[in-house]
Design a protein around this motif. Structure first.
Motif, short mmCIF file in Angstrom:
data_model
loop_
_atom_site.label_atom_id
_atom_site.label_comp_id
_atom_site.label_asym_id
_atom_site.label_seq_id
_atom_site.Cartn_x
_atom_site.Cartn_y
_atom_site.Cartn_z
N GLY A 38 0.82 -1.20 0.00
CA GLY A 38 0.00 0.00 0.00
C GLY A 38 0.86 1.25 0.00
O GLY A 38 2.08 1.18 -0.16
N SER A 39 0.21 2.41 0.19
CA SER A 39 0.93 3.68 0.12
C SER A 39 0.54 4.59 1.29
O SER A 39 -0.51 4.41 1.92
N VAL A 40 1.42 5.56 1.56
CA VAL A 40 1.18 6.58 2.58
C VAL A 40 1.38 7.94 1.90
O VAL A 40 2.46 8.21 1.38
N PRO A 41 0.35 8.80 1.88
CA PRO A 41 0.47 10.06 1.16
C PRO A 41 1.30 11.09 1.91
O PRO A 41 1.55 10.96 3.11
N ARG A 42 1.72 12.12 1.18
CA ARG A 42 2.36 13.27 1.83
C ARG A 42 1.38 13.88 2.80
O ARG A 42 0.19 13.99 2.51
N ASP A 43 1.87 14.30 3.98
CA ASP A 43 0.98 14.83 5.01
C ASP A 43 1.78 15.74 5.93
O ASP A 43 2.71 15.28 6.61
N GLU A 44 1.43 17.01 5.96
CA GLU A 44 2.15 17.97 6.80
C GLU A 44 1.99 17.66 8.28
O GLU A 44 2.79 18.11 9.11
N ASN A 45 1.00 16.87 8.63
CA ASN A 45 0.81 16.50 10.04
C ASN A 45 1.94 15.61 10.56
O ASN A 45 2.16 15.54 11.77
N LEU A 46 2.65 14.92 9.66
CA LEU A 46 3.79 14.12 10.08
C LEU A 46 4.85 14.99 10.75
O LEU A 46 5.40 14.64 11.80
N GLN A 47 5.14 16.12 10.13
CA GLN A 47 6.14 17.03 10.70
C GLN A 47 5.64 17.65 12.00
O GLN A 47 6.41 17.81 12.95
#
Length: 235
Positions: free
Chosen positions: A194-203
């Motif tokens: 599967g995939s994990v999208p870009r997400d500013e919440n990670l930072q």
């Protein structure tokens, strides 16, 4: 680099999700000499893998409690001699892990970036290999090199692929491009997890040192990680 950092956050969050689901989970930060899984989870370990290897602490003493009952075996940041384990240290590590077999349902081993001797050792000792790639061309070439070395030198025959910082259609394209090369030149088998999208919440989660899946459970990346955690590993 940034890609290795994103991979580590994915590993830590998958371990947290498994622990939250009631599984007994151990997260081993095996990126020796450049450790930071404890930072991602906001932990302050008093012992690390180096203490285990030099006999200064037992396996129980080096395990740090984490979220939802997760246990973390931290590596030792900045200790150069651990970037190349000796045969004696590898044997000591295997012996130390033997008593822990019955205590955990799932052990995540974050090997770090690269394909050095330590990565060969840890990957070869694992039952499943999760390969995290991104759409960047350099990541694809690194992923191919990793599959080649681990399949030929560590006996890893099957890889589960996770596309990071990618929408699902991008992740499937990354997997297609990777398998076009591996199927032509290598005997290893790859499966798309599967995939994990870009997400500013990670930072944002990293800045406050909390797992993304706890702090922003409805964020795009957290939802994708949740779906990955519920996906059975292909045999």
């Amino acid at each position: 680099g940034g890609l290795a950092e994103m991979r580590r956050r994915a590993d830590a969050n998958l371990a947290v999700l498994a622990a939250r689901a009631g599984r007994r989970v151990l997260l081993v930060d095996a990126d020796l000499g450049l450790a930071n899984a404890d930072i991602v989870l906001g932990l302050s370990p008093t012992h690390h893998l180096g203490h285990l290897l030099d006999g200064a602490a037992s396996a129980d003493e080096v395990l740090t409690p984490g979220p939802h009952g997760l246990r973390v075996l931290s590596a030792s940041s900045g200790i150069q001699e651990l970037t190349q384990l000796t045969d004696e240290q590898k044997l000591r590590l295997v012996s130390a892990f033997d008593p822990l077999d019955d205590r955990f349902d799932l052990v995540f081993v974050d090997c770090g970036a690269g394909i050095g001797d330590n990565v060969l050792f840890f990957a070869g000792a694992s039952q499943e290999a999760l390969l995290v790639v991104s759409p960047e061309p350099t990541s694809l070439s690194d992923a191919y090199a990793t599959v080649k070395v681990l399949s030929q030198q560590a006996g890893v025959s099957h890889f589960q692929v996770i596309a990071n910082q990618a929408a699902d259609f991008q992740g499937r394209d990354v997997f297609r491009r990777l398998t076009q090369v591996t199927e032509r030149f290598l005997s290893a088998r790859l499966s798309y997890l599967g995939s994990v999208p870009r997400d500013e919440n990670l930072q944002r989660a990293l800045q406050v040192q909390q797992p993304l899946v706890d702090l922003y459970p409805r964020s795009p990346a957290a939802r994708a990680l949740g779906a990955l955690a519920e996906t059975p590993l292909a045999a």
